[in-house]
Motif scaffolding. Structure first.
Motif, short mmCIF file in Angstrom:
data_model
loop_
_atom_site.label_atom_id
_atom_site.label_comp_id
_atom_site.label_asym_id
_atom_site.label_seq_id
_atom_site.Cartn_x
_atom_site.Cartn_y
_atom_site.Cartn_z
N LEU A 77 11.97 -3.38 -5.52
CA LEU A 77 10.94 -4.33 -5.94
C LEU A 77 10.75 -5.46 -4.94
O LEU A 77 9.70 -6.12 -4.93
CB LEU A 77 11.28 -4.89 -7.32
CG LEU A 77 11.32 -3.85 -8.45
CD1 LEU A 77 11.68 -4.52 -9.77
CD2 LEU A 77 9.99 -3.12 -8.57
N ALA A 78 11.75 -5.69 -4.10
CA ALA A 78 11.64 -6.76 -3.10
C ALA A 78 10.49 -6.52 -2.15
O ALA A 78 9.80 -7.46 -1.73
CB ALA A 78 12.96 -6.89 -2.33
N THR A 79 10.24 -5.26 -1.79
CA THR A 79 9.13 -4.96 -0.88
C THR A 79 7.80 -5.36 -1.50
O THR A 79 6.91 -5.90 -0.82
CB THR A 79 9.11 -3.47 -0.52
OG1 THR A 79 9.01 -2.69 -1.73
CG2 THR A 79 10.38 -3.07 0.22
N ALA A 80 7.65 -5.13 -2.81
CA ALA A 80 6.42 -5.51 -3.48
C ALA A 80 6.26 -7.03 -3.54
O ALA A 80 5.16 -7.56 -3.33
CB ALA A 80 6.40 -4.93 -4.90
N SER A 81 7.35 -7.73 -3.81
CA SER A 81 7.29 -9.19 -3.88
C SER A 81 6.95 -9.80 -2.53
O SER A 81 6.13 -10.73 -2.44
CB SER A 81 8.62 -9.75 -4.39
OG SER A 81 8.80 -9.48 -5.75
N LEU A 82 7.58 -9.30 -1.48
CA LEU A 82 7.32 -9.84 -0.14
C LEU A 82 5.88 -9.59 0.28
O LEU A 82 5.20 -10.48 0.81
CB LEU A 82 8.29 -9.22 0.87
CG LEU A 82 9.75 -9.68 0.76
CD1 LEU A 82 10.65 -8.83 1.64
CD2 LEU A 82 9.88 -11.15 1.13
N LEU A 83 5.39 -8.38 0.04
CA LEU A 83 4.01 -8.06 0.41
C LEU A 83 3.03 -8.88 -0.43
O LEU A 83 2.06 -9.44 0.10
CB LEU A 83 3.76 -6.57 0.21
CG LEU A 83 2.34 -6.07 0.56
CD1 LEU A 83 2.00 -6.37 2.01
CD2 LEU A 83 2.23 -4.57 0.27
N GLY A 84 3.28 -8.97 -1.72
CA GLY A 84 2.40 -9.73 -2.58
C GLY A 84 2.37 -11.21 -2.24
O GLY A 84 1.31 -11.83 -2.18
N GLY A 85 3.55 -11.79 -2.00
CA GLY A 85 3.62 -13.20 -1.63
C GLY A 85 2.89 -13.48 -0.33
O GLY A 85 2.22 -14.51 -0.19
N LEU A 86 3.02 -12.57 0.63
CA LEU A 86 2.33 -12.72 1.92
C LEU A 86 0.82 -12.70 1.73
O LEU A 86 0.10 -13.55 2.27
CB LEU A 86 2.77 -11.60 2.86
CG LEU A 86 2.10 -11.57 4.24
CD1 LEU A 86 2.42 -12.82 5.02
CD2 LEU A 86 2.55 -10.32 5.02
#
Length: 252
Positions: A77-86
């Motif tokens: 889920l970290a990949t989704a959070s990082l992409l979304g936050g960016l």
């Protein structure tokens, strides 16, 4: 920054850090506080985001016991959070300040509604304990986390409430363990957005620094004693501050 301003903003940071550790929505405390001291909305949002990163990190550390055995889930889920936050942070900087001024009262009101509905969401989640839920969540949960990350990178208030509603509805896991994951992912969203803001936006470093100190302390306190707070009182404070912030932005 005058002494009184520093004390008030620092106090707001402590409360926001504790709230973020337990339920989220700490932005509804610090953001209106910055507005009250005359910070323009976009500058307040950027500085607030950067200041809350250490608090998110301290909250995640405080929930480290609940994170045991969840490394795979967090990494996915970290990949989704990082992409979304960016994406959310870039959208904030790409759009004119007038667009943020126009949309932020709506976002705050939506966040207030989510906070008010949280007890019903929790009851709904509890009623679904006997239903068929997933241990992983797959693509739907990943996409949901991406969406909350985009929202968090753009503004952030109540992204924790959104995330917990998503997790509780889909994942077959103890809510305290899911809250620990929420704290880590919120930290990642705020962190990647902060990197973008530091590189490309104006930041009030005194305000961000005071919030950072306060939110770090608040995150640790929230992780330790937050479960003992009265949810009704906390929700009432959040909603009252949020409504005040909406009116403040509209009347500016």
């Amino acid at each position: 920054m005058e002494a009184l301003e520093a004390v008030v903003i620092g106090g707001a940071g402590i409360v926001a850090g504790a709230m973020n550790a337990v339920v989220g929505s700490g932005t509804l405390i610090t953001f209106p506080t910055l507005l009250a001291f005359g910070y323009p909305p976009v500058l307040a949002n950027v500085s607030n985001n950067i200041g809350l990163v250490p608090g998110s990190a301290s909250a995640a550390y405080g929930y480290r016991r609940e994170l045991r055995g969840q490394r795979g889930r967090v990494l996915r889920l970290a990949t989704a959070s990082l992409l979304g936050g960016l994406i959310g942070a870039l959208v904030l900087l790409k759009l004119p300040a007038s667009a943020f001024d126009a949309v932020v009262p709506v976002l705050i009101l939506i966040a207030c509604v989510l906070v008010l509905l949280q007890p019903r969401l929790n009851r709904w989640v509890s009623n679904r304990k006997g239903s068929r839920r997933s241990r992983d969540g797959g693509v739907p949960v990943w996409c949901g986390v991406l969406g909350t990350g985009m929202y968090g990178g753009y503004f952030g208030a109540a992204q924790g409430v959104l995330m917990m509603g998503l997790f509780g509805a889909v994942l077959d896991e103890d809510l305290q363990r899911l809250n620990a994951v929420k704290n880590v992912l919120s930290c990642l969203v705020n962190g990647i957005a902060a990197v973008v803001f530091i590189a490309a936006a104006n930041v009030s470093w005194p305000a961000a620094g005071v919030i950072a100190v306060g939110s770090t302390l608040g995150g640790m306190l929230g992780a330790r004693i937050g479960r003992k707070l009265s949810p009704a009182v906390l929700r009432g404070i959040i909603v009252a501050v949020g409504l005040t912030a909406s009116v403040t932005v509209i009347l500016r």
